[in-house]
Design an enzyme around this catalytic site. Structure first.
Site, PDB file in Angstrom:
ATOM      1  N   HIS A 101      22.287  13.739  15.529  1.00 40.18           N
ATOM      2  CA  HIS A 101      23.228  12.614  15.494  1.00 40.18           C
ATOM      3  C   HIS A 101      22.579  11.498  16.319  1.00 40.18           C
ATOM      4  O   HIS A 101      21.885  11.776  17.300  1.00 40.18           O
ATOM      5  CB  HIS A 101      24.548  12.920  16.198  1.00 40.18           C
ATOM      6  CG  HIS A 101      25.321  14.080  15.649  1.00 40.18           C
ATOM      7  ND1 HIS A 101      25.072  15.371  16.014  1.00 40.18           N
ATOM      8  CD2 HIS A 101      26.383  14.121  14.804  1.00 40.18           C
ATOM      9  CE1 HIS A 101      25.943  16.175  15.403  1.00 40.18           C
ATOM     10  NE2 HIS A 101      26.742  15.449  14.660  1.00 40.18           N
ATOM     11  N   ASP A 104      22.905  11.997  19.990  1.00 34.76           N
ATOM     12  CA  ASP A 104      22.194  13.123  20.627  1.00 34.76           C
ATOM     13  C   ASP A 104      20.850  12.666  21.142  1.00 34.76           C
ATOM     14  O   ASP A 104      20.378  13.155  22.159  1.00 34.76           O
ATOM     15  CB  ASP A 104      21.849  14.246  19.623  1.00 34.76           C
ATOM     16  CG  ASP A 104      23.016  14.734  18.829  1.00 34.76           C
ATOM     17  OD1 ASP A 104      24.143  14.661  19.332  1.00 34.76           O
ATOM     18  OD2 ASP A 104      22.779  15.198  17.689  1.00 34.76           O
TER      19      ASP A 104
HETATM   20  C1  XLS Z   1      30.817  20.208  13.560  1.00 33.83           C
HETATM   21  C2  XLS Z   1      29.833  19.908  12.532  1.00 33.83           C
HETATM   22  C3  XLS Z   1      28.720  18.983  12.961  1.00 33.83           C
HETATM   23  C4  XLS Z   1      27.986  18.462  11.760  1.00 33.83           C
HETATM   24  C5  XLS Z   1      27.201  17.233  12.017  1.00 33.83           C
HETATM   25  O1  XLS Z   1      31.616  21.127  13.476  1.00 33.83           O
HETATM   26  O2  XLS Z   1      29.326  21.102  12.050  1.00 33.83           O
HETATM   27  O3  XLS Z   1      27.869  19.625  13.848  1.00 33.83           O
HETATM   28  O4  XLS Z   1      27.136  19.424  11.229  1.00 33.83           O
HETATM   29  O5  XLS Z   1      27.999  16.192  12.448  1.00 33.83           O
END
Ligand code: XLS
Ligand code: NI
Ligand code: NI
Length: 437
Positions: A101, A104
């Site tokens: 993301h 991140d």
């Molecule tokens: C959260 C989601 C997230 C997505 C990406 O539960 O799995 O990690 O994969 O935003």
């Protein structure tokens, strides 16, 4: 250059007899299965957020995963340092892809402009690291759920200012994903849902979400980004009801709003089970309709009803996943992203290796087992035979659209020999699958 995992070398394939916990026993990247290397079937990816940003907090407790590389600040320096950490880890693990993301990898600034500048700084470093190591970006995405402004949703927020913040973030995240050669771009609607319908205009929220995705695609086209868009279903958490509930709800939304030409699904195991489905169900459902794009490989806990995001270690589960992926002929440009975190009690950096090694071996085993089942045709033959009454005669006329209700009635009207169809043989088939495990 500082080494962050000095006690761990390159993880090698040593074969099933190995007792070395820091070696692969099944994942042998160059091994050919059904005409393709394991590396290419599996397309493993590390999730930046869990692996490099995970702190082990839970609703009851403070961080337990105290990493040398996380100094507790969200500074640009720490972000740049983390690129070295990540690429050392991924190189030692031998994993071809990663996912992130925007937030991140780079800190949020005071304004959208500042945030974008931060992201550019880190992206330049990511690009160098990619070139140095050959590791590539499977997908990028934008975090549209952590900041307090997104408490009512992002692309479904009732405020157009917040909607615009989300738009700015996604525009930038797509641009950076493109610059880094990302092969996909993911939408997971962190808070695209509602807590109560008393305050919600569901129709407008869904319209806004669809418009948002169309605008994202228009922008991607305008800069020449040809990566695959992925929509990730999840039924609940953080909101009570997410609009992207499961594969069926997502697909209905995509069809209603004309998104199927450029959006596929990223199916996550723990989300499938939260929706009351098996992972195999979600994958099969998506695959038969041509929208299975990628997977977030993890697992929930049998006794805990939330998104525990554990590393997958269940060989049956991996076998079921790989049966669908092999049948589909692969998952590229998607991949197998470990959207999974070590438990907060697993406090050493080396636990990150154990977690990924175990998960990669589990999927490698699933791949080999699924290929063996397919080679013998045991399930396929049984299923084909089970439907064979539709292969000819009136069955064939049903499938080709020629038969009528009247004709079908005539077919059985005077017959007293309609049997309790052949046995489903579930137990026998389960025993057969066990032979391959
Ligand atoms: C959260 C989601 C997230 C997505 C990406 O539960 O799995 O990690 O994969 O935003
Ligand atoms: Ni996910
Ligand atoms: Ni999840």
């Amino acid at each position: 250059m500082t080494e962050y995992f000095p006690d761990v070398g390159r993880i090698e394939y040593e074969g099933p007899e190995s007792r070395n916990p820091l070696a692969f026993r099944h994942y042998n990247p160059d091994e050919i299965v059904e005409g393709r290397s394991m590396r290419d079937w599996l397309r493993f990816s590390v999730a930046w957020w869990h692996t490099f940003r995970g702190t082990g907090t839970d609703p009851f407790g403070a961080p337990t995963l105290l990493r040398d590389w996380n100094d507790g600040t969200d500074s640009l320096d720490a972000a740049l340092r983390r690129v070295d950490v990540a690429f050392e880890f991924m190189t030692k693990l031998g994993v071809p892809y990663y996912c992130f993301h925007d937030r991140d990898v780079a800190p949020e600034g005071a304004t959208a402009r500042e945030s974008a500048e931060n992201l550019d700084r880190v992206a330049a470093r990511l690009k160098e690291a990619q070139e140095e190591t050959g590791i590539r970006l499977l997908w990028g995405t934008a975090n549209l759920f952590s900041h307090p402004r997104y408490m009512h949703g992002a692309a479904t927020s009732p405020s157009v200012d917040v909607y615009a913040c989300a738009a700015a973030q996604v525009r930038k995240a797509i641009e950076v994903t493109h610059e880094l050669g990302g092969e996909n771009y993911v939408f997971w609607g962190g808070r695209e849902g509602y807590m109560t319908l008393y305050n919600t205009d569901m129709k407008r929220e869904l319209d806004h979400l669809a418009r948002f995705m169309h605008m994202a695609h228009d922008y991607a086209q305008s800069i020449g980004f040809t990566g695959q868009f992925l929509f990730e279903p999840k039924p609940k958490e953080p909101t009570k009801h997410q609009y992207d509930f499961d594969a069926a709800a997502c697909l209905n939304f995509m069809r209603q709003y004309g998104l199927t030409d450029f959006v596929k699904l990223n199916i996550e195991t723990n989300h499938a089970t939260l929706a009351g489905h098996t992972m195999m169900h979600e994958l099969e459902y998506a695959s038969i309709q041509g929208v299975l794009g990628s997977i977030d490989a993890n697992t929930g806990d049998l006794l805990l009803g939330w998104d525990t995001d554990q590393f997958p270690t269940d060989i049956y589960l991996a076998t079921q996943v790989m049966l669908v992926i092999l049948k589909q002929g692969g998952i590229a440009p998607g991949g197998t992203n470990f959207d999974a975190k070590v438990r907060r009690e697993s406090t050493d950096p080396v636990d990150l290796f154990h977690a990924h090694i175990g998960a990669m071996d589990t999927f490698a085993r699933g791949l080999k087992i699924a290929a063996a089942i397919r080679a013998d045709g045991v399930l396929e033959d049984f299923v084909r035979e089970r439907y064979s009454s539709f292969d000819s005669g009136i069955g064939q006329r049903v499938e080709s659209g020629q038969a009528t209700l009247v004709e079908l009635e005539e077919h059985i009207l005077d017959r007293s020999d309609i049997t309790l169809c052949p046995s489903g043989r579930q137990e026998m088939l389960e025993n057969i699958v066990n032979r391959y495990i």
